[in-house]
Design an enzyme around this catalytic site. Structure first.
Site, short mmCIF file in Angstrom:
data_model
loop_
_atom_site.label_atom_id
_atom_site.label_comp_id
_atom_site.label_asym_id
_atom_site.label_seq_id
_atom_site.Cartn_x
_atom_site.Cartn_y
_atom_site.Cartn_z
N ASN A 185 85.43 -105.44 -24.53
CA ASN A 185 87.05 -105.89 -24.88
C ASN A 185 87.61 -105.94 -23.40
O ASN A 185 87.94 -104.04 -23.36
CB ASN A 185 87.73 -105.00 -25.55
CG ASN A 185 89.28 -105.56 -25.52
OD1 ASN A 185 90.01 -105.96 -24.64
ND2 ASN A 185 90.30 -104.80 -26.44
N LYS A 226 90.07 -105.71 -21.81
CA LYS A 226 91.59 -105.83 -21.68
C LYS A 226 92.39 -106.21 -20.21
O LYS A 226 91.45 -107.11 -19.87
CB LYS A 226 92.21 -104.35 -21.65
CG LYS A 226 91.08 -103.27 -23.39
CD LYS A 226 92.06 -102.77 -22.85
CE LYS A 226 90.85 -101.46 -24.66
NZ LYS A 226 91.36 -100.40 -24.60
N HIS A 244 94.20 -105.04 -32.07
CA HIS A 244 94.22 -104.18 -32.08
C HIS A 244 94.98 -103.43 -31.84
O HIS A 244 96.54 -103.76 -31.67
CB HIS A 244 93.48 -104.23 -30.15
CG HIS A 244 92.82 -103.98 -29.52
ND1 HIS A 244 94.04 -102.61 -28.90
CD2 HIS A 244 92.06 -103.01 -28.65
CE1 HIS A 244 92.47 -101.70 -28.13
NE2 HIS A 244 91.86 -102.10 -28.15
N GLU A 269 96.42 -101.86 -29.32
CA GLU A 269 97.48 -102.14 -28.22
C GLU A 269 98.72 -102.88 -28.07
O GLU A 269 99.80 -103.30 -27.68
CB GLU A 269 96.26 -102.40 -26.43
CG GLU A 269 95.90 -101.26 -26.07
CD GLU A 269 95.14 -100.87 -25.74
OE1 GLU A 269 93.95 -101.91 -24.65
OE2 GLU A 269 93.59 -100.05 -25.57
N GLU A 327 88.99 -98.22 -34.88
CA GLU A 327 89.35 -97.87 -33.38
C GLU A 327 90.23 -97.10 -33.64
O GLU A 327 91.37 -97.10 -33.91
CB GLU A 327 89.92 -98.89 -32.95
CG GLU A 327 88.60 -100.39 -31.82
CD GLU A 327 88.84 -100.96 -30.97
OE1 GLU A 327 87.91 -100.86 -30.11
OE2 GLU A 327 89.68 -100.92 -30.36
N GLY A 341 90.57 -94.69 -24.88
CA GLY A 341 91.02 -94.64 -23.38
C GLY A 341 91.11 -93.03 -23.06
O GLY A 341 91.30 -92.90 -21.70
N SER A 356 86.36 -94.62 -27.12
CA SER A 356 85.30 -93.66 -26.33
C SER A 356 84.31 -93.94 -26.25
O SER A 356 83.17 -92.28 -25.83
CB SER A 356 85.95 -92.75 -25.62
OG SER A 356 87.09 -91.87 -25.20
O1 LIG Z 1 90.22 -100.28 -27.22
C1 LIG Z 1 88.65 -100.12 -26.92
C2 LIG Z 1 88.59 -101.23 -27.25
O2 LIG Z 1 89.08 -101.93 -27.91
C3 LIG Z 1 88.17 -98.64 -26.59
O3 LIG Z 1 88.66 -98.30 -25.43
P1 LIG Z 1 87.24 -97.12 -24.52
O4 LIG Z 1 86.47 -97.83 -24.88
O5 LIG Z 1 88.27 -97.75 -23.11
O6 LIG Z 1 87.92 -96.48 -24.93
#
Ligand SMILES: O=C(CO)COP(=O)(O)O
Length: 252
Positions: A9, A11, A95, A97, A167, A173, A213
């Site tokens: 992903n 983003k 997601h 976010e 997640e 992150g 992560s």
């Molecule tokens: O949100 C994520 C994947 O959709 C995970 O992000 P990170 O791997 O940067 O923590």
């Protein structure tokens, strides 16, 4: 046996040129090597129409979101049929976010899932608790409710097309990964919740990814757990050299 998937992903990262170069880089790192998992790349949607089909022998592609509407006056939105008219075969939905910054709740997410399925895309449906919910011990119920509220209206046939991604919001992150045991505990519970509604066979065939992560160093331990079927990778998917060890975690 259920499918193992390592999904990227990206983003909101990479310009068009950088993104195209990264796809080429990831593709090249797989040269002469057959991964023991599907490798799914979800770049920003505007890349999808320009991706050469030659990559599709080793990579599959997906979007990061789709509209809950099919078409019409929704400025800036991208519909599932638009995504499905490119190389894309999947779409991330729900997601954390999107839930946090765009107020996406279960009712809207259920519509997005319907749109994706109607367009022939596989939804990668994300669930996960926040830090306070982990700490107050409600995390199992919170995640079970996210799964039920957005997905349990689906028929058996449609549910069988869903890929789930756990997640934990506190791990995204932050560099703070759920331990392999924490991931396994949650994945097993999600599978149990799915089995109660759709039966053991559909639950056993459901791919459940871990995200938060996840990187080359921790992927082997996470993926070794019986109910962890791969990863949804953010930061570590933005460089081919960091992404490849995660794909290779399935070789161990
Ligand atoms: O949100 C994520 C994947 O959709 C995970 O992000 P990170 O791997 O940067 O923590």
């Amino acid at each position: 046996m259920r499918k193992h998937i390592v999904a990227a992903n990206w983003k909101m990262n990479k310009t068009f040129q950088e993104g195209m170069a990264l796809i080429e880089d990831v593709y090249k790192t797989l040269d002469g090597y057959k991964p023991n998992c599907e490798v799914l790349i979800c770049p920003p949607s505007y890349f999808l129409g320009a991706i050469d089909k030659k990559y599709c022998d080793k990579l599959t592609f997906g979007a990061q979101d789709c509209s809950e509407h099919t078409s019409g006056a929704y400025t800036g939105e991208i519909s599932a049929p638009m995504i499905a008219s490119t190389v894309a075969k999947a779409v991330i939905i729900g997601h954390s976010e999107r839930r946090a910054y765009h107020n996406e709740g279960s009712e809207m997410l259920a519509k997005k899932v319907d749109q994706a399925l109607e367009a022939g895309l596989r939804p990668v449906f994300c669930v996960g608790e926040k830090l306070d919910q982990r700490e107050d011990g409600t995390y199992m119920e919170v995640v079970a409710k996210q799964v039920k509220d957005a997905l349990f209206h689906l028929s058996d046939k449609d549910f069988a097309k869903i890929i789930l991604a756990y997640e934990p919001v506190w791990a995204i992150g932050t560099g703070k990964t759920a331990s392999a045991d924490q991931a396994q505990e949650m994945h097993a519970n999600i599978r149990k919740v799915v089995a109660e509604k759709y039966g053991q066979e559909i639950a056993d065939n459901c791919t459940i990814l871990y995200g938060g992560s996840c990187k080359g160093e921790n992927a082997p331990e996470l993926f070794a757990k019986p109910d962890v079927d791969g990863g949804l990778i953010g930061g570590a998917s933005l460089e081919a050299s960091k992404f490849l060890p995660i794909i290779k975690a399935f070789d161990k």
